[in-house]
Design a protein around this motif. Sequence first.
Motif, PDB file in Angstrom:
ATOM      1  N   LEU A 124      -3.306   8.383   6.804  1.00  0.00           N
ATOM      2  CA  LEU A 124      -3.861   7.512   5.751  1.00  0.00           C
ATOM      3  C   LEU A 124      -2.745   6.737   5.054  1.00  0.00           C
ATOM      4  O   LEU A 124      -2.888   5.556   4.727  1.00  0.00           O
ATOM      5  N   GLU A 125      -1.616   7.420   4.835  1.00  0.00           N
ATOM      6  CA  GLU A 125      -0.518   6.757   4.114  1.00  0.00           C
ATOM      7  C   GLU A 125       0.163   5.688   4.968  1.00  0.00           C
ATOM      8  O   GLU A 125       0.970   4.911   4.455  1.00  0.00           O
ATOM      9  N   ALA A 126      -0.170   5.631   6.259  1.00  0.00           N
ATOM     10  CA  ALA A 126       0.321   4.522   7.101  1.00  0.00           C
ATOM     11  C   ALA A 126      -0.349   3.215   6.680  1.00  0.00           C
ATOM     12  O   ALA A 126       0.144   2.128   6.991  1.00  0.00           O
ATOM     13  N   ILE A 127      -1.460   3.305   5.967  1.00  0.00           N
ATOM     14  CA  ILE A 127      -2.131   2.092   5.462  1.00  0.00           C
ATOM     15  C   ILE A 127      -1.372   1.654   4.215  1.00  0.00           C
ATOM     16  O   ILE A 127      -1.279   2.421   3.244  1.00  0.00           O
ATOM     17  N   PRO A 128      -0.798   0.430   4.214  1.00  0.00           N
ATOM     18  CA  PRO A 128       0.009   0.028   3.072  1.00  0.00           C
ATOM     19  C   PRO A 128      -0.742   0.212   1.752  1.00  0.00           C
ATOM     20  O   PRO A 128      -1.889  -0.224   1.618  1.00  0.00           O
ATOM     21  N   ALA A 315     -10.587   1.503  -3.010  1.00  0.00           N
ATOM     22  CA  ALA A 315     -10.632   2.361  -4.201  1.00  0.00           C
ATOM     23  C   ALA A 315      -9.379   3.222  -4.312  1.00  0.00           C
ATOM     24  O   ALA A 315      -8.995   3.615  -5.411  1.00  0.00           O
ATOM     25  N   GLN A 316      -8.732   3.517  -3.179  1.00  0.00           N
ATOM     26  CA  GLN A 316      -7.539   4.368  -3.222  1.00  0.00           C
ATOM     27  C   GLN A 316      -6.255   3.527  -3.135  1.00  0.00           C
ATOM     28  O   GLN A 316      -5.193   4.061  -2.837  1.00  0.00           O
ATOM     29  N   GLY A 317      -6.379   2.253  -3.409  1.00  0.00           N
ATOM     30  CA  GLY A 317      -5.177   1.404  -3.559  1.00  0.00           C
ATOM     31  C   GLY A 317      -4.619   0.829  -2.278  1.00  0.00           C
ATOM     32  O   GLY A 317      -3.557   0.187  -2.279  1.00  0.00           O
ATOM     33  N   GLY A 318      -5.299   1.058  -1.140  1.00  0.00           N
ATOM     34  CA  GLY A 318      -4.778   0.577   0.147  1.00  0.00           C
ATOM     35  C   GLY A 318      -5.169  -0.862   0.433  1.00  0.00           C
ATOM     36  O   GLY A 318      -6.010  -1.444  -0.264  1.00  0.00           O
ATOM     37  N   ASP A 319      -4.560  -1.418   1.473  1.00  0.00           N
ATOM     38  CA  ASP A 319      -4.830  -2.806   1.856  1.00  0.00           C
ATOM     39  C   ASP A 319      -5.956  -2.817   2.901  1.00  0.00           C
ATOM     40  O   ASP A 319      -5.730  -2.482   4.073  1.00  0.00           O
ATOM     41  N   PRO A 320      -7.167  -3.189   2.520  1.00  0.00           N
ATOM     42  CA  PRO A 320      -8.301  -3.104   3.456  1.00  0.00           C
ATOM     43  C   PRO A 320      -8.217  -4.110   4.597  1.00  0.00           C
ATOM     44  O   PRO A 320      -8.972  -4.018   5.559  1.00  0.00           O
ATOM     45  N   ARG A 321      -7.261  -5.064   4.492  1.00  0.00           N
ATOM     46  CA  ARG A 321      -7.149  -6.050   5.581  1.00  0.00           C
ATOM     47  C   ARG A 321      -6.712  -5.386   6.893  1.00  0.00           C
ATOM     48  O   ARG A 321      -6.855  -5.982   7.956  1.00  0.00           O
ATOM     49  N   ASP A 325      -7.076  -6.666  10.760  1.00  0.00           N
ATOM     50  CA  ASP A 325      -5.846  -7.029  11.456  1.00  0.00           C
ATOM     51  C   ASP A 325      -4.921  -5.808  11.539  1.00  0.00           C
ATOM     52  O   ASP A 325      -4.083  -5.585  10.662  1.00  0.00           O
ATOM     53  N   PRO A 326      -5.071  -4.994  12.600  1.00  0.00           N
ATOM     54  CA  PRO A 326      -4.284  -3.762  12.707  1.00  0.00           C
ATOM     55  C   PRO A 326      -2.769  -4.005  12.728  1.00  0.00           C
ATOM     56  O   PRO A 326      -1.992  -3.092  12.499  1.00  0.00           O
ATOM     57  N   LYS A 327      -2.352  -5.270  12.978  1.00  0.00           N
ATOM     58  CA  LYS A 327      -0.907  -5.570  12.985  1.00  0.00           C
ATOM     59  C   LYS A 327      -0.300  -5.383  11.586  1.00  0.00           C
ATOM     60  O   LYS A 327       0.914  -5.349  11.425  1.00  0.00           O
ATOM     61  N   LEU A 328      -1.165  -5.274  10.564  1.00  0.00           N
ATOM     62  CA  LEU A 328      -0.655  -5.017   9.217  1.00  0.00           C
ATOM     63  C   LEU A 328      -0.214  -3.558   9.051  1.00  0.00           C
ATOM     64  O   LEU A 328       0.425  -3.212   8.075  1.00  0.00           O
TER      65      LEU A 328
END
Length: 433
Positions: A124-128, A315-321, A325-328
Motif C-alpha cells: 500500500l505504501e508503494a502508492i505515493p 481518504a488515506q492520503g494516496g494518489d488515486p491516479r 496510470d500504473p507508471k505513477l
Amino acid sequence: MRMQDLIEKKRDRKELTRDEIAFLIRGYTRDEIPDYQMAAWLMAGFLNGLTESETQALVEEMLYSGVVLTHDHIHEPKVDKHSTGGVGDKTSLVIAPVAAACGVAVPMISGRALAHTGGTLDKLEAIPGFRTDLSLIEFKAVLKRCGLALIGQTKEIAPADRKLYALRDLTATVPFRPFMCASIMSKKLAEGIDGLVLDVKTGNGAFMREYEDARKLAEMMASLGRRMGKRIVALITDMNQPLGRWVGNAVETMEAIETLQGDLESDFAGLCLELAAQMIVVGEIEIDMNRARSRARNAITSGGALERFRYCIEAQGGDPRVLDDPKLLPQARRASTIIADRTGYVTGIETGEIGRVVMDWGGGRRCLEGAIDYSVGLYIHAKLGDRVKIGDPIITAHYNDESRLDEMQRRLRSAYRVEEAAPHLEPLIKTII
Ligand code: URA
C-alpha cells in the motif's frame, strides 16, 4: 506470584492457570517482567507445548492488553481476512474493496514484510502518499466513509503482541502454533469484527510448510475465534509457487489494480474471488456461495470495487491516479530476463527463495525501521506445470542494484526445477474449515 515459578512450571510441563497467564502477559506488557524471563518462558512453552486452555487465556490476555474497537455507528457486517503470509500474496488489496462494494465493512489491520513473505502495508505504501499510520479515530472515519480502511498495528492494538512478537523474532520462537494463533487472533479480534476469513498458507513459501501443521493451525484459530462468538471460515491454500505473476511491492500493487480493472483469468484472481465470496457469506450478505461468488465477480466487472479502492486511497492520503496510470507507482531502472537452460515441465519452484531474492535486492527491510525499495520485483513467466523450451523466459527481474545481478540470477535459476515429466498439480484451495 513470581515469574521464575511460572518458568519452572512450564519447564516441568505443567499447565498454567488463567491467573498465571494474566500475570505473565500483564506484567510483560507493563515492563514489570524483563525480556530474559519472558524469553525463557517462551522457549519452555515452545519446547513443552501449551494446552488449549492456556492458549485461550493467552489470546484473551493479549487481546485485552489494548483497545478492542467497536463500530456501533456502522451497520454493515464487519468482516476481515487474514493470511498467514506468502509470496506474491496481494489478495488484501483486491478483496477488501470487493467485499466493501458488496456491503461488507472491512476494518483491516495488516502487517509488514516478515522473513521472505511480503506485507500488505509495504504494498500500500508503494502508492505515493498512502498513509497506513492513521490514528484509530481516522481509521474508524475512513471505514465509515469508504466501507474499508487499511492500516498497520497501532500502539493501542494488542500491545502485548507487539512486544512479544519482537521477542519471539529474536528467540526463534515464531513458528509455534499456539503463539502464532494468539498473535494473529489477538490483533484481528481487536479490530471489532463480527467474522473473519483465514487464509492459512502451506508449502515451500509458507511458514507452515507441512499441510498437517497448517491444518492444525487453521483449526486452532477457527475454534478459538468461534468460542469468542465470531463467525470464522479458514481456507488452507497452496504456497508452493508465488501467487499470481508478480512478486515485489509496487509490482504487486499494479497486479492487484489490474485484477480490480477486470483481469480475472489468473490463479490470483480466482483466489481473490473465493476469499471475497467467503467474506460475503461470513457477513451474511448471502448464504449461498455461488451467489456470493457472482456478487464478488460483479463488483469487479461493474467497476464498483475499483471505485471503492479509489475512495480509500484518497481518504488515506494516496494518489488515486495510480489506478489510471500504473507508471505513477515506483519503477525499477533495470530489467533482466532469466531463461530456461533445458526443455521440459516446471516441476518445482523454491518459493521461499523467490521471496528472499526480492527482499535481499531491496524489497524488504534489514531492520524494523529500515528503508525499502518499492520498485524491485520479479515477473514470473513460468509457473508450475508450464512447458518450457531452452531459451524461454522463466523470470524477468526488475531491479536497481546492478552489483547483485549475477548472484540473483544464479539464485533465481536454481530456484527452478525443470524435468521431462509433467508434475502432479495441487489445487490452490486445499481445504475449507
Ligand atoms: N503473523 C503474525 O501476526 N503473528 C505470528 O506469530 C506469525 C505471523
